[in-house]
Structures are given as structure tokens and as C-alpha cells.
Design a protein around this motif. Structure first.
Motif, PDB file in Angstrom:
ATOM      1  N   GLU A   7       0.862  -1.179   0.000  1.00  0.00           N
ATOM      2  CA  GLU A   7       0.000   0.000   0.000  1.00  0.00           C
ATOM      3  C   GLU A   7       0.899   1.229   0.000  1.00  0.00           C
ATOM      4  O   GLU A   7       1.857   1.295   0.760  1.00  0.00           O
ATOM      5  N   PHE A   8       0.593   2.176  -0.873  1.00  0.00           N
ATOM      6  CA  PHE A   8       1.396   3.388  -0.904  1.00  0.00           C
ATOM      7  C   PHE A   8       0.568   4.570  -1.374  1.00  0.00           C
ATOM      8  O   PHE A   8      -0.466   4.407  -2.016  1.00  0.00           O
ATOM      9  N   GLN A   9       1.029   5.757  -1.012  1.00  0.00           N
ATOM     10  CA  GLN A   9       0.413   6.996  -1.456  1.00  0.00           C
ATOM     11  C   GLN A   9       1.463   7.796  -2.210  1.00  0.00           C
ATOM     12  O   GLN A   9       2.632   7.829  -1.811  1.00  0.00           O
ATOM     13  N   ILE A  10       1.007   8.431  -3.259  1.00  0.00           N
ATOM     14  CA  ILE A  10       1.917   9.209  -4.103  1.00  0.00           C
ATOM     15  C   ILE A  10       1.448  10.666  -4.127  1.00  0.00           C
ATOM     16  O   ILE A  10       0.259  10.940  -4.234  1.00  0.00           O
ATOM     17  N   LEU A  11       2.405  11.543  -4.043  1.00  0.00           N
ATOM     18  CA  LEU A  11       2.143  12.970  -4.209  1.00  0.00           C
ATOM     19  C   LEU A  11       2.766  13.375  -5.544  1.00  0.00           C
ATOM     20  O   LEU A  11       3.961  13.167  -5.770  1.00  0.00           O
ATOM     21  N   GLU A  12       1.924  13.919  -6.412  1.00  0.00           N
ATOM     22  CA  GLU A  12       2.421  14.354  -7.724  1.00  0.00           C
ATOM     23  C   GLU A  12       2.436  15.873  -7.764  1.00  0.00           C
ATOM     24  O   GLU A  12       1.540  16.529  -7.253  1.00  0.00           O
ATOM     25  N   PHE A  13       3.443  16.408  -8.392  1.00  0.00           N
ATOM     26  CA  PHE A  13       3.517  17.845  -8.565  1.00  0.00           C
ATOM     27  C   PHE A  13       4.149  18.138  -9.917  1.00  0.00           C
ATOM     28  O   PHE A  13       4.925  17.346 -10.455  1.00  0.00           O
ATOM     29  N   GLN A  14       3.765  19.285 -10.475  1.00  0.00           N
ATOM     30  CA  GLN A  14       4.227  19.626 -11.821  1.00  0.00           C
ATOM     31  C   GLN A  14       4.777  21.038 -11.820  1.00  0.00           C
ATOM     32  O   GLN A  14       4.197  21.954 -11.262  1.00  0.00           O
ATOM     33  N   ASN A  15       5.944  21.143 -12.440  1.00  0.00           N
ATOM     34  CA  ASN A  15       6.462  22.476 -12.676  1.00  0.00           C
ATOM     35  C   ASN A  15       6.354  22.738 -14.180  1.00  0.00           C
ATOM     36  O   ASN A  15       5.716  21.970 -14.898  1.00  0.00           O
ATOM     37  N   LYS A  16       6.985  23.761 -14.672  1.00  0.00           N
ATOM     38  CA  LYS A  16       6.839  24.112 -16.092  1.00  0.00           C
ATOM     39  C   LYS A  16       7.324  23.020 -17.034  1.00  0.00           C
ATOM     40  O   LYS A  16       6.772  22.826 -18.102  1.00  0.00           O
ATOM     41  N   GLU A  17       8.356  22.296 -16.640  1.00  0.00           N
ATOM     42  CA  GLU A  17       8.973  21.342 -17.560  1.00  0.00           C
ATOM     43  C   GLU A  17       8.507  19.898 -17.407  1.00  0.00           C
ATOM     44  O   GLU A  17       8.442  19.158 -18.370  1.00  0.00           O
ATOM     45  N   ASN A  18       8.216  19.468 -16.175  1.00  0.00           N
ATOM     46  CA  ASN A  18       7.906  18.041 -16.034  1.00  0.00           C
ATOM     47  C   ASN A  18       6.981  17.764 -14.861  1.00  0.00           C
ATOM     48  O   ASN A  18       6.773  18.603 -14.005  1.00  0.00           O
ATOM     49  N   LEU A  19       6.477  16.543 -14.856  1.00  0.00           N
ATOM     50  CA  LEU A  19       5.632  16.049 -13.781  1.00  0.00           C
ATOM     51  C   LEU A  19       6.494  15.138 -12.912  1.00  0.00           C
ATOM     52  O   LEU A  19       7.185  14.252 -13.415  1.00  0.00           O
ATOM     53  N   SER A  20       6.468  15.351 -11.612  1.00  0.00           N
ATOM     54  CA  SER A  20       7.245  14.536 -10.685  1.00  0.00           C
ATOM     55  C   SER A  20       6.313  13.927  -9.656  1.00  0.00           C
ATOM     56  O   SER A  20       5.230  14.434  -9.401  1.00  0.00           O
ATOM     57  N   SER A  21       6.777  12.849  -9.069  1.00  0.00           N
ATOM     58  CA  SER A  21       5.985  12.225  -8.010  1.00  0.00           C
ATOM     59  C   SER A  21       6.932  11.655  -6.965  1.00  0.00           C
ATOM     60  O   SER A  21       8.053  11.261  -7.259  1.00  0.00           O
ATOM     61  N   ILE A  22       6.441  11.636  -5.727  1.00  0.00           N
ATOM     62  CA  ILE A  22       7.183  11.019  -4.632  1.00  0.00           C
ATOM     63  C   ILE A  22       6.209  10.155  -3.836  1.00  0.00           C
ATOM     64  O   ILE A  22       5.013  10.432  -3.779  1.00  0.00           O
ATOM     65  N   ILE A  23       6.743   9.123  -3.250  1.00  0.00           N
ATOM     66  CA  ILE A  23       5.936   8.264  -2.391  1.00  0.00           C
ATOM     67  C   ILE A  23       5.938   8.892  -1.005  1.00  0.00           C
ATOM     68  O   ILE A  23       6.990   9.111  -0.410  1.00  0.00           O
ATOM     69  N   THR A  24       4.752   9.193  -0.507  1.00  0.00           N
ATOM     70  CA  THR A  24       4.654   9.839   0.806  1.00  0.00           C
ATOM     71  C   THR A  24       4.399   8.838   1.925  1.00  0.00           C
ATOM     72  O   THR A  24       4.671   9.132   3.081  1.00  0.00           O
TER      73      THR A  24
END
Length: 96
Positions: A7-24
Motif C-alpha cells: 500500500e502506498f500513497q503518491i504525491l504528484e507535482f508539476q512544474n513548467k517542464e515536467n511532472l514529478s511524483s514522490i511516495i509519501t
């Protein structure tokens, strides 16, 4: 066989160039096994929230277990083939 649930949760965020995600949050649920070494891998992966490390460690752990089984099987066959059958059938023998 090793049974587990992830089980995991992901936080996604986007800046001008790319979409990133981290496992929270990461929670790995495993059945009790005879392999106490595996719990160390699981704890470390959960602490670091590193799914890749968990699956990589699990892969190598399973390979190690298979290698170990083949090695013991090889030596068991060797011992049975090369030792005196009277010894093997006596009380207290290695393989009865």
C-alpha cells in the motif's frame, strides 16, 4: 512462496517542464515467513519509502533462496549416492 501486499500513497507535482511524483507513505504487509532476514529488507524499504529497493531486494532474496535449495538438493543427492546405505538407514543418520 512469499505473499505480500503493498500500500502506498503518491504525491504528484508539476512544474513548467515536467511532472514529478514522490511516495509519501509506504506500507508492506507480508505473511509470517520462516525468513526473518526478509523483514529487515521490508523495514528498510518502508523507512525510505523506496518501492524499487523493496522489489529489487525481494528479487535477489528469491534468487538466493532458489540457489540455496539447489545447493542443498545437490549435496543431499551426493551424500545419499556416496554414503553406505546401511549408515543412512541407521538411527540418527543424516537422512532417514
Amino acid at each position: 512462496m512469499i505473499t505480500f501486499q503493498v500500500e502506498f500513497q503518491i504525491l504528484e507535482f508539476q512544474n513548467k517542464e515536467n511532472l514529478s511524483s514522490i511516495i509519501t507513505d509506504l506500507n508492506i504487509i507480508m505473511e509470517s515467513t520462516a525468513y526473518s532476514e526478509l523483514s529487515e529488507f521490508v523495514s528498510r524499504a518502508e523507512e525510505r519509502r523506496d518501492l524499487f529497493m523493496f522489489f529489487r531486494s525481494l528479487h535477489f532474496f528469491v534468487e538466493w533462496c532458489e540457489y540455496r535449495k539447489r545447493t542443498f538438493k545437490h549435496f543431499k543427492r551426493f551424500i545419499i549416492h556416496h554414503l553406505d546405505p546401511k549408515f543412512l538407514s541407521s538411527p540418527g543418520a543424516l537422512f532417514t
